[in-house]
Design a protein around this motif. Structure first.
Motif, PDB file in Angstrom:
ATOM      1  N   GLU A   1      69.085  54.956  34.982  1.00 40.89           N
ATOM      2  CA  GLU A   1      69.459  53.646  34.567  1.00 40.89           C
ATOM      3  C   GLU A   1      69.564  53.462  32.907  1.00 40.89           C
ATOM      4  N   PHE A   2      68.459  53.863  32.644  1.00 43.51           N
ATOM      5  CA  PHE A   2      67.803  53.146  31.299  1.00 43.51           C
ATOM      6  C   PHE A   2      68.370  53.900  30.363  1.00 43.51           C
ATOM      7  N   GLY A   3      69.179  54.785  30.997  1.00 44.94           N
ATOM      8  CA  GLY A   3      70.194  55.543  29.921  1.00 44.94           C
ATOM      9  C   GLY A   3      69.729  56.592  28.395  1.00 44.94           C
ATOM     10  N   GLY A   4      68.378  56.860  28.121  1.00 39.30           N
ATOM     11  CA  GLY A   4      67.982  57.859  27.429  1.00 39.30           C
ATOM     12  C   GLY A   4      67.358  56.874  26.338  1.00 39.30           C
ATOM     13  N   ALA A   5      66.560  57.937  26.000  1.00 39.88           N
ATOM     14  CA  ALA A   5      65.365  56.940  24.837  1.00 39.88           C
ATOM     15  C   ALA A   5      66.064  57.240  23.632  1.00 39.88           C
ATOM     16  N   PHE A   6      67.464  57.645  22.812  1.00 39.51           N
ATOM     17  CA  PHE A   6      68.621  57.037  22.370  1.00 39.51           C
ATOM     18  C   PHE A   6      70.151  56.581  22.843  1.00 39.51           C
ATOM     19  N   LYS A   7      69.774  56.458  24.220  1.00 39.45           N
ATOM     20  CA  LYS A   7      71.672  55.848  24.892  1.00 39.45           C
ATOM     21  C   LYS A   7      72.359  57.203  24.642  1.00 39.45           C
ATOM     22  N   ALA A   8      71.820  57.817  25.346  1.00 33.47           N
ATOM     23  CA  ALA A   8      73.509  59.216  25.293  1.00 33.47           C
ATOM     24  C   ALA A   8      73.289  59.581  26.077  1.00 33.47           C
ATOM     25  N   THR A   9      72.314  58.907  27.616  1.00 33.92           N
ATOM     26  CA  THR A   9      73.224  58.845  29.130  1.00 33.92           C
ATOM     27  C   THR A   9      73.624  57.421  28.926  1.00 33.92           C
ATOM     28  N   LYS A  10      73.713  56.853  28.835  1.00 34.26           N
ATOM     29  CA  LYS A  10      73.633  55.023  29.034  1.00 34.26           C
ATOM     30  C   LYS A  10      75.212  54.921  29.349  1.00 34.26           C
ATOM     31  N   ASN A  11      74.803  54.256  30.936  1.00 42.15           N
ATOM     32  CA  ASN A  11      75.665  54.143  31.955  1.00 42.15           C
ATOM     33  C   ASN A  11      76.240  55.619  32.783  1.00 42.15           C
ATOM     34  N   LEU A  12      75.651  56.539  32.354  1.00 42.20           N
ATOM     35  CA  LEU A  12      75.681  57.704  32.726  1.00 42.20           C
ATOM     36  C   LEU A  12      75.806  57.440  34.335  1.00 42.20           C
ATOM     37  N   ALA A  13      74.315  56.775  34.660  1.00 38.67           N
ATOM     38  CA  ALA A  13      73.922  57.093  36.471  1.00 38.67           C
ATOM     39  C   ALA A  13      74.437  55.869  36.791  1.00 38.67           C
ATOM     40  N   SER A  14      75.044  55.044  36.624  1.00 38.24           N
ATOM     41  CA  SER A  14      76.158  54.064  37.648  1.00 38.24           C
ATOM     42  C   SER A  14      77.563  54.855  37.783  1.00 38.24           C
ATOM     43  N   ALA A  15      77.636  55.396  36.784  1.00 35.16           N
ATOM     44  CA  ALA A  15      78.830  56.124  36.594  1.00 35.16           C
ATOM     45  C   ALA A  15      78.664  57.479  38.025  1.00 35.16           C
ATOM     46  N   PHE A  16      77.856  58.230  37.221  1.00 36.16           N
ATOM     47  CA  PHE A  16      77.668  59.574  38.834  1.00 36.16           C
ATOM     48  C   PHE A  16      76.475  59.453  39.308  1.00 36.16           C
ATOM     49  N   PRO A  17      76.517  58.346  40.504  1.00 35.36           N
ATOM     50  CA  PRO A  17      75.224  58.149  41.300  1.00 35.36           C
ATOM     51  C   PRO A  17      74.711  59.562  41.814  1.00 35.36           C
ATOM     52  N   GLY A  18      73.254  60.110  41.398  1.00 36.26           N
ATOM     53  CA  GLY A  18      73.065  60.719  42.063  1.00 36.26           C
ATOM     54  C   GLY A  18      72.556  61.968  40.924  1.00 36.26           C
ATOM     55  N   ARG A  19      73.473  61.374  39.505  1.00 32.34           N
ATOM     56  CA  ARG A  19      73.800  62.988  38.681  1.00 32.34           C
ATOM     57  C   ARG A  19      73.266  63.013  37.182  1.00 32.34           C
ATOM     58  N   VAL A  20      72.493  61.316  37.453  1.00 32.56           N
ATOM     59  CA  VAL A  20      71.743  61.470  36.539  1.00 32.56           C
ATOM     60  C   VAL A  20      69.834  60.894  36.932  1.00 32.56           C
ATOM     61  N   LEU A  21      69.361  62.473  36.664  1.00 34.70           N
ATOM     62  CA  LEU A  21      67.770  62.345  37.244  1.00 34.70           C
ATOM     63  C   LEU A  21      66.854  61.807  36.328  1.00 34.70           C
ATOM     64  N   ASN A  22      66.184  61.182  36.366  1.00 34.40           N
ATOM     65  CA  ASN A  22      64.962  60.208  35.805  1.00 34.40           C
ATOM     66  C   ASN A  22      64.241  62.129  35.886  1.00 34.40           C
ATOM     67  N   SER A  23      63.344  62.415  35.395  1.00 35.85           N
ATOM     68  CA  SER A  23      62.425  63.339  35.260  1.00 35.85           C
ATOM     69  C   SER A  23      61.263  63.207  34.748  1.00 35.85           C
ATOM     70  N   PRO A  24      60.010  63.684  35.514  1.00 28.65           N
ATOM     71  CA  PRO A  24      58.546  63.007  34.952  1.00 28.65           C
ATOM     72  C   PRO A  24      58.177  64.259  33.964  1.00 28.65           C
ATOM     73  N   ILE A  25      56.820  63.334  33.362  1.00 29.70           N
ATOM     74  CA  ILE A  25      56.763  64.200  32.018  1.00 29.70           C
ATOM     75  C   ILE A  25      56.393  65.068  32.078  1.00 29.70           C
ATOM     76  N   SER A  26      57.508  66.471  32.141  1.00 28.27           N
ATOM     77  CA  SER A  26      56.998  67.617  32.542  1.00 28.27           C
ATOM     78  C   SER A  26      58.304  68.762  31.870  1.00 28.27           C
ATOM     79  N   GLU A  27      58.465  68.939  30.906  1.00 30.09           N
ATOM     80  CA  GLU A  27      59.576  70.476  29.782  1.00 30.09           C
ATOM     81  C   GLU A  27      59.022  70.929  30.774  1.00 30.09           C
TER      82      GLU A  27
END
Lengths: 316, 320
Positions: B31-57
């Motif tokens: 929902e936040f769209g990424g630190a640089f907004k490179a994924t802005k609006n993608l989570a709502s446009a593609f439900p369930g396919r843009v997932l937040n991860s823990p800070i665990s590279e």
């Protein structure tokens, strides 16, 4: 269990005879635990075995020839000589091929389970086995936490065999029991005495079922003693006699055989016949593979990419 | 007008729309769209396919490897290229070896917001491409234009091998284009960004623009400098580099990464090895200084190559 034990004894003999490149790593003492995990999993599940999981690999469907071919370096094996010993698998059949870096396979299984969820598959379980040493890695923590956050059907079996190579538990972690960590991750934890096949079948089996039912990640911490060196190059002189003679030091295979006889489910003659029959299977596999060709450098692609046209071209 | 950053977002939107196997995984990408907004609006446009991860590279990349085994095509956003180091093991030892070891393809795209911006300091400015290029089994892309950011990211997702997509943070907002491209050079082909006859500058990512500005400055003095935009540093288009050096006889390789080894060293080594006779003078390299990347804009502006320092290096090269 018996096939894994006899196969590995044969591989150890071949190693001592100088017939195997690299190392040989035995699951001796861990067969009951490992086989229980392999048996609890179903076709379609995901299993990322580690170094001491020969029994689990076989129980989950690995062809004994895959093991022998990888150890002996046959080009007909699944790794075609590019990889050896325990570093093998057929990922498309759910048997992931471990890398050596401990903990790395846990998150891979998590990702496999995420993929299955994306694909709408339900009732799938992903399992992997690690040791007490792996529990100290960052990868272990990151992956278990991720599994918990995603509520994945992951079964993580921690085989506490008392030593990470030569380092005993008290230099590896300071918590009372590794299972206590499950609380911290918000997942269910279980303990089992891995010298008892009955207990392993029960505890591991239930953990797999609970994961399958949607109760999230399950951690099974098993207590056992590694009845061999880290690898066959290691005489394990650091393992104290008292520990070897303690209940933890019992051989799970002998315990299982005694139980079978006590319950009247098998006689000494039956056990001997099974051993003979299994030994025959091992000897046949080794004899087959020994006639197979080694990898030929001239036949290698020497290309690490599947998209060969994008391989960087070096011209000497 | 579309920015470099918007092109990256549009490429991801198209990848998600075109292929159900694609998903995006990274810190704050939903929902936040990424630190640089490179994924802005993608989570709502593609439900369930843009997932937040823990800070665990490590686990983020490791999970992508597992998902790729099962037939998915993950895009992993690492918040800053600098933070790929905790995931280094999974990138170089797992993703990069999977196909070679098992013959199972590993089509994962790892987005690495790379390079310096003023005030970002030692841990939010790094250029990691040369480090990863050392390892076999990886494809490493360094787009310098809005068009390439779009077309190469789509190509990255389509490639059946792990791709490190080194997108430059400085270009995110600075670079604009009229629209999205309809055609593009394929991955693996360098581009002549400016034609010239007197010297060749080989650059990539943000350094292409510093090189172009330097070439412009020198044209006032009557020098015509050719600028080669590598586009992808692995594979490296040695042929285009050699063809340019054949025309000019002079080579300057410019990179924002540190000087020891790396892309510029590789370029110079290949030209020296394969095209020594094409060179009229010894080849030169220009890189960042050999210290961690400084915070203050005054120091940072001197730490990395810029148009004035590229121009100075070119004048030195042309005087030889």
């Amino acid at each position: 269990m018996l096939l894994a034990r006899l196969l590995e004894e044969k591989l150890a003999n071949l190693y001592r005879a100088g017939k195997i490149n690299g190392g040989v790593f035995l699951g001796k003492g861990q067969e009951a635990l490992s086989a229980s995990l392999g048996m609890a999993l179903k076709k379609g599940d995901i299993f990322a075995p580690l170094i001491r999981d020969q029994a689990g690999r076989l129980a989950f469907g690995e062809d004994i020839l895959d093991a022998v071919r990888t150890y002996l370096g046959s080009k007909l094996g699944p790794m075609r000589g590019r990889e050896g010993n325990v570093h093998r698998g057929l990922p498309r059949e759910g048997r992931y091929a471990m890398i050596s870096h401990l903990g790395a396979m846990i998150s891979a299984v998590c990702g496999g389970l995420m993929a299955r969820r994306f694909q709408g598959q339900t009732g799938v379980v992903g399992a992997t086995c690690v040791g007490d040493g792996c529990s100290s890695t960052g990868a272990f923590h990151e992956a278990l936490n991720l599994a918990a956050v995603e509520k994945l059907p992951l079964v993580l079996v921690v085989a506490n065999n008392q030593f990470a190579y030569s380092t005993p538990n008290d230099r590896e972690f300071a918590c009372k029991n590794l299972v206590d960590r499950a609380i911290g991750y918000g997942i269910e934890g279980h303990t089992v005495d891995a010298t008892e096949l009955d207990a392993c079948l029960d505890v591991v089996g239930r953990a797999v079922e609970r994961a399958r039912e949607g109760r999230g990640p399950q951690m099974v911490v098993a207590t056992l003693l590694r009845l061999a060196g880290h690898g066959e190059h290691d005489d394990a002189a650091y393992i104290p006699e008292a520990l070897k003679n303690s209940p933890t030091g019992r051989d799970c295979l002998k315990v299982a055989e005694c139980t079978l006889m006590e319950r009247g489910w098998a006689s000494a003659a039956d056990l001997e016949a099974w051993r003979e029959e299994t030994l025959q299977q091992v000897e046949e596999a080794v004899a087959t593979v020994q006639r197979e060709p080694a990898p030929d450098p001239a036949e290698e692609t020497w290309c690490a990419l599947s998209t060969q046209e994008l391989d960087d071209t070096f011209r000497a | 007008m579309i920015t470099y950053l918007e092109a990256i977002r549009e490429a991801q939107a198209k990848a998600l729309a075109d292929d159900p196997r694609v998903y995006i995984y990274g810190q704050d990408v939903a929902e936040f769209g990424g630190a640089f907004k490179a994924t802005k609006n993608l989570a709502s446009a593609f439900p369930g396919r843009v997932l937040n991860s823990p800070i665990s590279e490590d686990a983020m990349v490791g999970s992508a490897v597992g998902a790729a085994i099962e037939g998915m095509r993950p895009i992993v956003e690492i918040q800053y290229a600098d933070f790929s180091t905790p995931g280094f093991n999974q990138i170089v030892n797992h993703a990069a070896t999977l196909y070679w070891r098992t013959q199972v393809k590993c089509p994962i795209t790892i987005r690495l917001p790379s390079g310096g911006t003023a005030g970002s300091g030692p841990f939010h400015s790094q250029s990691m491409e040369g480090v990863y290029a050392q390892y076999p089994g990886l494809i490493i892309l360094t787009p310098a234009t809005v068009e390439d950011a779009y077309s190469m990211l789509l190509e990255a997702v389509a490639i059946d091998d792990p791709v490190l997509f080194c997108e430059h943070k400085y270009l995110y907002y600075h670079l604009k284009a009229e629209g999205l491209p309809t055609e593009a050079l394929p991955v693996g082909k360098a581009r002549i960004a400016r034609q010239g006859r007197d010297a060749t500058v080989v650059a990539y990512s943000a350094m292409v623009h510093e090189a172009l500005a330097a070439a412009e400055e020198l044209s006032a003095d009557g020098y015509e400098v050719e600028v080669v935009d590598l586009r992808s540093i692995k594979p490296l288009d040695t042929d285009t580099i050699l063809a340019s050096v054949a025309r000019t006889g002079r080579l300057l390789a410019v990179g924002e990464a540190w000087p020891w080894g790396g892309v510029t060293a590789e370029v110079v080594a290949r030209v020296a090895s394969e095209g020594f006779e094409l060179l009229d003078v010894p080849p030169r390299r220009l890189n960042a200084k050999n210290t961690p990347i400084p915070f203050h804009p005054n120091l940072w502006g001197t730490h990395r190559p810029t148009a004035p320092t590229v121009a100075r290096a070119l004048r030195d090269l042309l005087r030889l």
